[in-house]
Design a protein around this motif. Sequence first.
Motif, PDB file in Angstrom:
ATOM      1  N   LEU A   1       0.848  -1.190   0.000  1.00  0.00           N
ATOM      2  CA  LEU A   1       0.000   0.000   0.000  1.00  0.00           C
ATOM      3  C   LEU A   1       0.881   1.237   0.000  1.00  0.00           C
ATOM      4  O   LEU A   1       1.975   1.222   0.557  1.00  0.00           O
ATOM      5  CB  LEU A   1      -0.897   0.012   1.249  1.00  0.00           C
ATOM      6  CG  LEU A   1      -1.940  -1.120   1.356  1.00  0.00           C
ATOM      7  CD1 LEU A   1      -2.631  -1.072   2.709  1.00  0.00           C
ATOM      8  CD2 LEU A   1      -2.967  -1.041   0.236  1.00  0.00           C
ATOM      9  N   GLU A   2       0.413   2.296  -0.635  1.00  0.00           N
ATOM     10  CA  GLU A   2       1.195   3.545  -0.674  1.00  0.00           C
ATOM     11  C   GLU A   2       0.574   4.544   0.292  1.00  0.00           C
ATOM     12  O   GLU A   2      -0.578   4.932   0.115  1.00  0.00           O
ATOM     13  CB  GLU A   2       1.201   4.089  -2.111  1.00  0.00           C
ATOM     14  CG  GLU A   2       1.978   3.156  -3.068  1.00  0.00           C
ATOM     15  CD  GLU A   2       1.856   3.582  -4.525  1.00  0.00           C
ATOM     16  OE1 GLU A   2       1.796   4.806  -4.765  1.00  0.00           O
ATOM     17  OE2 GLU A   2       1.815   2.687  -5.392  1.00  0.00           O
ATOM     18  N   ASP A   3       1.340   4.898   1.338  1.00  0.00           N
ATOM     19  CA  ASP A   3       0.812   5.749   2.421  1.00  0.00           C
ATOM     20  C   ASP A   3      -0.482   5.158   2.977  1.00  0.00           C
ATOM     21  O   ASP A   3      -1.440   5.874   3.288  1.00  0.00           O
ATOM     22  CB  ASP A   3       0.531   7.180   1.920  1.00  0.00           C
ATOM     23  CG  ASP A   3       1.811   7.866   1.469  1.00  0.00           C
ATOM     24  OD1 ASP A   3       2.864   7.607   2.088  1.00  0.00           O
ATOM     25  OD2 ASP A   3       1.764   8.644   0.500  1.00  0.00           O
ATOM     26  N   GLY A   4      -0.492   3.828   3.081  1.00  0.00           N
ATOM     27  CA  GLY A   4      -1.662   3.153   3.645  1.00  0.00           C
ATOM     28  C   GLY A   4      -2.862   3.095   2.715  1.00  0.00           C
ATOM     29  O   GLY A   4      -3.946   2.681   3.112  1.00  0.00           O
ATOM     30  N   LYS A   5      -2.681   3.491   1.446  1.00  0.00           N
ATOM     31  CA  LYS A   5      -3.825   3.570   0.521  1.00  0.00           C
ATOM     32  C   LYS A   5      -3.686   2.582  -0.647  1.00  0.00           C
ATOM     33  O   LYS A   5      -2.574   2.306  -1.115  1.00  0.00           O
ATOM     34  CB  LYS A   5      -3.926   4.981  -0.074  1.00  0.00           C
ATOM     35  CG  LYS A   5      -4.211   6.081   0.948  1.00  0.00           C
ATOM     36  CD  LYS A   5      -5.712   6.181   1.243  1.00  0.00           C
ATOM     37  CE  LYS A   5      -6.049   7.357   2.138  1.00  0.00           C
ATOM     38  NZ  LYS A   5      -5.702   7.143   3.545  1.00  0.00           N
ATOM     39  N   VAL A   6      -4.849   2.102  -1.107  1.00  0.00           N
ATOM     40  CA  VAL A   6      -4.897   1.261  -2.311  1.00  0.00           C
ATOM     41  C   VAL A   6      -4.735   2.152  -3.546  1.00  0.00           C
ATOM     42  O   VAL A   6      -5.394   3.183  -3.666  1.00  0.00           O
ATOM     43  CB  VAL A   6      -6.245   0.511  -2.387  1.00  0.00           C
ATOM     44  CG1 VAL A   6      -6.386  -0.212  -3.727  1.00  0.00           C
ATOM     45  CG2 VAL A   6      -6.382  -0.484  -1.244  1.00  0.00           C
ATOM     46  N   THR A   7      -3.847   1.763  -4.453  1.00  0.00           N
ATOM     47  CA  THR A   7      -3.673   2.469  -5.733  1.00  0.00           C
ATOM     48  C   THR A   7      -3.909   1.485  -6.876  1.00  0.00           C
ATOM     49  O   THR A   7      -3.971   0.268  -6.641  1.00  0.00           O
ATOM     50  CB  THR A   7      -2.237   3.019  -5.872  1.00  0.00           C
ATOM     51  OG1 THR A   7      -1.344   1.882  -5.807  1.00  0.00           O
ATOM     52  CG2 THR A   7      -1.897   4.001  -4.761  1.00  0.00           C
ATOM     53  N   LEU A   8      -4.022   1.976  -8.091  1.00  0.00           N
ATOM     54  CA  LEU A   8      -4.196   1.082  -9.241  1.00  0.00           C
ATOM     55  C   LEU A   8      -2.962   0.189  -9.397  1.00  0.00           C
ATOM     56  O   LEU A   8      -3.079  -0.999  -9.711  1.00  0.00           O
ATOM     57  CB  LEU A   8      -4.447   1.898 -10.512  1.00  0.00           C
ATOM     58  CG  LEU A   8      -4.772   1.075 -11.766  1.00  0.00           C
ATOM     59  CD1 LEU A   8      -5.993   0.183 -11.557  1.00  0.00           C
ATOM     60  CD2 LEU A   8      -4.995   1.992 -12.971  1.00  0.00           C
ATOM     61  N   LYS A   9      -1.794   0.754  -9.146  1.00  0.00           N
ATOM     62  CA  LYS A   9      -0.546  -0.034  -9.227  1.00  0.00           C
ATOM     63  C   LYS A   9      -0.610  -1.193  -8.225  1.00  0.00           C
ATOM     64  O   LYS A   9      -0.279  -2.342  -8.543  1.00  0.00           O
ATOM     65  CB  LYS A   9       0.648   0.881  -8.911  1.00  0.00           C
ATOM     66  CG  LYS A   9       2.006   0.178  -8.855  1.00  0.00           C
ATOM     67  CD  LYS A   9       3.132   1.205  -8.630  1.00  0.00           C
ATOM     68  CE  LYS A   9       4.493   0.546  -8.568  1.00  0.00           C
ATOM     69  NZ  LYS A   9       4.779  -0.067  -7.262  1.00  0.00           N
ATOM     70  N   PHE A  10      -1.068  -0.889  -7.006  1.00  0.00           N
ATOM     71  CA  PHE A  10      -1.200  -1.926  -5.977  1.00  0.00           C
ATOM     72  C   PHE A  10      -2.150  -3.021  -6.457  1.00  0.00           C
ATOM     73  O   PHE A  10      -1.857  -4.219  -6.337  1.00  0.00           O
ATOM     74  CB  PHE A  10      -1.713  -1.303  -4.670  1.00  0.00           C
ATOM     75  CG  PHE A  10      -2.090  -2.329  -3.623  1.00  0.00           C
ATOM     76  CD1 PHE A  10      -1.122  -2.835  -2.755  1.00  0.00           C
ATOM     77  CD2 PHE A  10      -3.397  -2.797  -3.504  1.00  0.00           C
ATOM     78  CE1 PHE A  10      -1.463  -3.787  -1.795  1.00  0.00           C
ATOM     79  CE2 PHE A  10      -3.743  -3.745  -2.552  1.00  0.00           C
ATOM     80  CZ  PHE A  10      -2.767  -4.235  -1.695  1.00  0.00           C
TER      81      PHE A  10
END
Length: 487
Positions: free
Chosen positions: A170-179
Amino acid sequence: MENDTKAEITPENISKAEEYKVQANECFKRQEFLKAIELYSKAIELNASVPVYYGNRSFAYLKTECFGYALDDATKAIELDKSYIKGYYRRAAAHMSLGRFKEALKNFEYVTKARPNDPDAKSKYTECNKIVKKIAFEKAISVEETKRSVAESINLDAMTIEDEYKGPELEDGKVTLKFMKELMETYKNQGKLHRKYAYKILLDIKEYLMALPSLIEVPIGDNDKFTVCGDIHGQFYDLMNIFELNGLPSEDNPYLFNGDFVDRGAFSVECIFTLFGFKLLFPNHFFMARGNHESATMNQMYGFDGEVKAKYTTQMAELFTEVYNWLPLAHCLNNKVLVMHGGLFSKDDVTLEDIKKIDRNRQPPEEGPMCELLWSDPQPQNGRAPSKRGVGCQFGPDVTENFLKLNKLEYIIRSHEVKSDGYEIAHDGKCITVFSAPNYCDTMGNKGAFITLKGKDMKPVFTTYDAVPHPNEKPMAYANPILRLIG
């Protein structure tokens, strides 16, 4: 169950009934369960005094998840012959499938008394008894202590990401499209999401769902495409195929998944984290409704609970139960189409406003609107009937018509039933079933389907597809062992 019309019992009918039974047994062996039911029914029409016909048809009903009919047939077989042991097994299996463990135990108890030296009977009784005791113990504990939310007891800071972990982050605790793309690739290669990220997704999704009403209103622009999918049941590789055929979820490609994301299939964990991930990424363009399998009893029986414990922890399995309690129960598309997992109601006066107000934060009850939204099925004839599943009700075209008129809707979409083409149009086009798990349980040979529609006319367009290969992990691999004993 349809009434079994009885013929006069003549030598000719007795002989013909036996022929039907033999043919039905062959169909059963080939896993053609619906055809087997049809043939057992013909045998019963010609000779209704043979307990084996009812016992065998009960088993076929169990295979097609008609647990209410299975129960009726098993009981009828026992009425005809009190010593017909298979009748008690079938009745126990039907009760077990509905989560009625005490009733199942009584049937196993009868068998062990009738056959005290039968190790098979003993093992079934012992397994069922364990479940009954476990439930009683858990009930006692929950009464003794005010149950603290599992979510509150999770400490993410105490979980470290090991250096050797190579999966998505996760990026900064967030779901991204890359994730999400990395997560799906990881799952395709049978990798695993780190427990810290898994827990974070569950905590975030719970918080999000808690703020929603039980009925979600979904606007769709005139030229916008919207996709509705039915049951997925842990068939992760078929879920990936849907995205392959219809594009990944996005703000321009919204989806609604209509319940039963988990259980039976052996990749339920992969399915649910993929779906929850997209829900967090596109909260206003990705929708999820609760199915009858998003419940503790079903999860304990049909594999999801066992799978989460095998891949993660007991604590996570308990957290999933908490999260599922907050899933919405229905979606209204463009004020024209109501989508729910099961179906309509045993009463005529239910409004959209009533659905919106349902207190859903609980395990599904045995009756009432919440139960019926998750469990009911359509029937071809007018009126209502007791459910073939033993929970919910069956509703006819007139019931659908009245509900639509009352609520100024055009049609309903529901899921919940395997259909050979992946979908079925019933009730003069007003009741559509969509089922998205092809070759369900690796045995049913059905196609999967999804529905796409445009906002301007809301006309359903069906896409069907076959199952795709998956790693050699059998459906029901994580199911409660007693189901394997019964089957």
